[in-house]
Write an enzyme that holds these catalytic residues in place. Sequence first.
Site, PDB file in Angstrom:
ATOM      1  N   CYS A   7      -0.766   4.271  11.804  1.00 31.79           N
ATOM      2  CA  CYS A   7      -1.959   3.945  11.017  1.00 31.79           C
ATOM      3  C   CYS A   7      -3.186   4.635  11.602  1.00 31.79           C
ATOM      4  CB  CYS A   7      -2.164   2.432  10.958  1.00 31.79           C
ATOM      5  SG  CYS A   7      -1.053   1.595   9.797  1.00 31.79           S
ATOM      6  N   HIS A 100       8.902   5.834   8.603  1.00 34.19           N
ATOM      7  CA  HIS A 100       8.746   7.291   8.638  1.00 34.19           C
ATOM      8  C   HIS A 100      10.106   7.958   8.530  1.00 34.19           C
ATOM      9  CE1 HIS A 100       9.226   5.857  12.771  1.00 34.19           C
ATOM     10  NE2 HIS A 100       9.861   6.997  13.021  1.00 34.19           N
TER      11      HIS A 100
END
Length: 114
Positions: A7, A100
């Site tokens: 983030c 991811h």
Amino acid sequence: MNDCIFCKIISGEIPSERIYEDDDMIVIKDINPQAPVHLLMIPKEHYADVTCLDGNRAAALGRCLAKVKDIAEAIPQLKDGFRLINNKGESAGQTVSHMHVHILGGAYIGDKLI
Ligand code: 5GP
Ligand code: ZN
């Protein structure tokens, strides 16, 4: 989520080598490459892993995967092929709890696991 490395990379708080960005994701170079080309495709929405997918997240991830072709075509070292990897959980080696997908390729990317 505030302590999430990815983030912070998405927000720009932590620098990265960003090779692609759109509304759904960023694609960056992995800091510890395991192949001549090692990229991370990171959805912008924070969620831990593939088991957190709902309809909206799956649709967004699908849009990300639909871009793999264009991303790979822009990198000459990936022209002969590449491998996508997604780790879920400790025993699979997941170290960052923000979904991811690894994109690995280059001259030689090692033996296949399966
Ligand atoms: P995982 O092990 O969770 O599947 O993959 C996490 C990946 O993130 C690892 O390959 C690791 O090298 C990469 N990584 C961890 N921290 C950073 C960072 O700060 N910047 C970049 N570019 N990659 C990172
Ligand atoms: Zn995150």
